[in-house]
Design a protein around this motif. Structure first.
Motif, PDB file in Angstrom:
ATOM      1  N   GLY A 177      51.213  31.572  45.127  1.00  0.00           N
ATOM      2  CA  GLY A 177      50.987  30.176  45.472  1.00  0.00           C
ATOM      3  C   GLY A 177      49.752  29.948  46.320  1.00  0.00           C
ATOM      4  N   PHE A 178      49.469  30.878  47.237  1.00  0.00           N
ATOM      5  CA  PHE A 178      48.290  30.724  48.087  1.00  0.00           C
ATOM      6  C   PHE A 178      47.001  30.813  47.270  1.00  0.00           C
ATOM      7  N   GLU A 179      46.946  31.789  46.369  1.00  0.00           N
ATOM      8  CA  GLU A 179      45.760  31.937  45.524  1.00  0.00           C
ATOM      9  C   GLU A 179      45.596  30.719  44.605  1.00  0.00           C
ATOM     10  N   THR A 180      46.723  30.236  44.082  1.00  0.00           N
ATOM     11  CA  THR A 180      46.685  29.063  43.209  1.00  0.00           C
ATOM     12  C   THR A 180      46.196  27.830  43.972  1.00  0.00           C
ATOM     13  N   LEU A 181      46.695  27.661  45.196  1.00  0.00           N
ATOM     14  CA  LEU A 181      46.270  26.531  46.017  1.00  0.00           C
ATOM     15  C   LEU A 181      44.773  26.605  46.315  1.00  0.00           C
ATOM     16  N   GLY A 182      44.301  27.817  46.588  1.00  0.00           N
ATOM     17  CA  GLY A 182      42.870  27.990  46.835  1.00  0.00           C
ATOM     18  C   GLY A 182      42.032  27.569  45.645  1.00  0.00           C
ATOM     19  N   GLU A 183      42.509  27.870  44.428  1.00  0.00           N
ATOM     20  CA  GLU A 183      41.794  27.449  43.222  1.00  0.00           C
ATOM     21  C   GLU A 183      41.878  25.933  43.038  1.00  0.00           C
ATOM     22  N   GLU A 226      48.734  28.949  34.535  1.00  0.00           N
ATOM     23  CA  GLU A 226      49.065  27.753  33.760  1.00  0.00           C
ATOM     24  C   GLU A 226      48.875  26.498  34.613  1.00  0.00           C
ATOM     25  N   ALA A 227      49.223  26.588  35.899  1.00  0.00           N
ATOM     26  CA  ALA A 227      49.072  25.441  36.794  1.00  0.00           C
ATOM     27  C   ALA A 227      47.612  25.040  36.933  1.00  0.00           C
ATOM     28  N   ILE A 228      46.729  26.029  37.074  1.00  0.00           N
ATOM     29  CA  ILE A 228      45.303  25.738  37.217  1.00  0.00           C
ATOM     30  C   ILE A 228      44.761  25.081  35.953  1.00  0.00           C
ATOM     31  N   GLU A 229      45.187  25.555  34.794  1.00  0.00           N
ATOM     32  CA  GLU A 229      44.753  24.947  33.533  1.00  0.00           C
ATOM     33  C   GLU A 229      45.188  23.487  33.461  1.00  0.00           C
ATOM     34  N   LYS A 230      46.417  23.216  33.889  1.00  0.00           N
ATOM     35  CA  LYS A 230      46.926  21.843  33.837  1.00  0.00           C
ATOM     36  C   LYS A 230      46.197  20.949  34.827  1.00  0.00           C
ATOM     37  N   ILE A 231      45.960  21.446  36.039  1.00  0.00           N
ATOM     38  CA  ILE A 231      45.315  20.628  37.063  1.00  0.00           C
ATOM     39  C   ILE A 231      43.871  20.325  36.689  1.00  0.00           C
ATOM     40  N   ASN A 232      43.257  21.196  35.868  1.00  0.00           N
ATOM     41  CA  ASN A 232      41.874  20.980  35.438  1.00  0.00           C
ATOM     42  C   ASN A 232      41.760  19.995  34.285  1.00  0.00           C
ATOM     43  N   HIS A 233      42.879  19.678  33.640  1.00  0.00           N
ATOM     44  CA  HIS A 233      42.821  18.800  32.471  1.00  0.00           C
ATOM     45  C   HIS A 233      43.681  17.544  32.588  1.00  0.00           C
ATOM     46  N   THR A 234      44.500  17.484  33.629  1.00  0.00           N
ATOM     47  CA  THR A 234      45.398  16.341  33.793  1.00  0.00           C
ATOM     48  C   THR A 234      45.373  15.889  35.242  1.00  0.00           C
ATOM     49  N   GLN A 235      45.451  14.597  35.449  1.00  0.00           N
ATOM     50  CA  GLN A 235      45.485  14.071  36.814  1.00  0.00           C
ATOM     51  C   GLN A 235      46.926  13.946  37.287  1.00  0.00           C
ATOM     52  N   PHE A 236      47.243  14.634  38.374  1.00  0.00           N
ATOM     53  CA  PHE A 236      48.574  14.558  38.977  1.00  0.00           C
ATOM     54  C   PHE A 236      48.483  13.852  40.325  1.00  0.00           C
ATOM     55  N   ASP A 237      49.595  13.253  40.727  1.00  0.00           N
ATOM     56  CA  ASP A 237      49.654  12.598  42.029  1.00  0.00           C
ATOM     57  C   ASP A 237      50.144  13.539  43.117  1.00  0.00           C
ATOM     58  N   ILE A 238      50.898  14.572  42.743  1.00  0.00           N
ATOM     59  CA  ILE A 238      51.386  15.546  43.711  1.00  0.00           C
ATOM     60  C   ILE A 238      51.819  16.811  42.970  1.00  0.00           C
ATOM     61  N   VAL A 239      51.712  17.961  43.642  1.00  0.00           N
ATOM     62  CA  VAL A 239      52.096  19.241  43.048  1.00  0.00           C
ATOM     63  C   VAL A 239      53.149  19.905  43.931  1.00  0.00           C
ATOM     64  N   ILE A 240      54.208  20.402  43.290  1.00  0.00           N
ATOM     65  CA  ILE A 240      55.231  21.193  43.968  1.00  0.00           C
ATOM     66  C   ILE A 240      54.953  22.642  43.600  1.00  0.00           C
ATOM     67  N   LEU A 241      54.590  23.470  44.578  1.00  0.00           N
ATOM     68  CA  LEU A 241      54.036  24.797  44.299  1.00  0.00           C
ATOM     69  C   LEU A 241      54.811  25.896  44.997  1.00  0.00           C
TER      70      LEU A 241
END
Length: 221
Positions: A60-66, A36-51
């Motif tokens: 979290g590591f795999e998500t960060l890599g994506e 869900e995080a990857i989908e959001k980051i691909n469609h919305t601009q965020f200033d910072i992510v808490i992961l």
């Protein structure tokens, strides 16, 4: 207003962070897992992510890599594991900070503020024309909530035109400033990229106007 994405499978932790972040004036969205995080980051601009690190499915590591394939948004990782290897892995993948659980929400807010200050809060350099938003720091283009993943040269071209709003720029000038080489007689590459850029912009295609016999200009009406 800076926008945060809070990614954690623990709903109580998400709500705790959200409460403190909103009190500090941040706009927040949540994701309960990496997908869900990857989908959001691909469609919305965020200033910072808490992961969070430990999540089912994509951790979290795999998500960060994506994330890092498409975005350089700052990331603070949360983990209950204190092993040095985990921290080094996170930093090598592009994490900006690491916070061990349990943590003080006030400390997290302080770290968020420090990172945004250090990064110059890149949202502040946005160019906005109606619903069209160009963010040089993140190399992102959005119309409303929709984000366009423009090819690098198309983004550079759009940005340079927008930074020189209403100024007519010749093809030779665009070649020199965007492509980085002097005019050698063939300007068709500029026309080709303009055509493709207009197609990507859809309803906003008309902001790029042709001045016949001269070149192009960016003008929002």
């Amino acid at each position: 207003m800076s926008k945060l994405l809070i990614v954690d499978d623990d709903i109580h932790l998400r709500k705790l962070v959200l409460t403190y972040a909103e009190l500090d004036g941040y706009q927040c969205e949540e994701a309960e897992d990496g997908k869900e995080a990857i989908e959001k980051i691909n469609h919305t601009q965020f200033d910072i992510v808490i992961l969070d690190v430990m999540m089912p499915g994509l951790d979290g590591f795999e998500t960060l890599g994506e994330f890092r394939k498409e975005s350089q948004v700052p990331v603070i990782m949360l983990t209950s594991r204190s092993e040095e290897y985990d921290k080094l892995l996170g930093f090598n993948l592009g994490a900006d900070d690491y916070l061990l659980k349990p943590f003080s929400p006030k400390e997290l807010m302080a770290r968020i503020g420090a990172i945004l200050k250090r990064c110059g809060n890149k949202s502040s350099d946005k160019l906005t024309f109606g619903e069209l938003c160009i963010s040089p720091g993140y190399r992102a283009v959005t119309v409303g909530k929709k984000e366009f993943n423009l090819p690098p040269k198309e983004f550079d071209l759009l940005l340079y035109l927008a930074q020189n709003e209403r100024l007519v720029l010749s093809r030779e000038q665009l070649l020199n400033k965007v492509w980085g080489y002097n005019y050698h007689g063939d300007t068709r590459t500029v026309d080709t990229h303009i055509k493709s850029l207009r197609e990507h912009l859809g309803d906003y295609r008309k902001v790029i106007q042709t001045t016949w016999g001269v070149g192009y200009k960016f003008e929002y009406k």
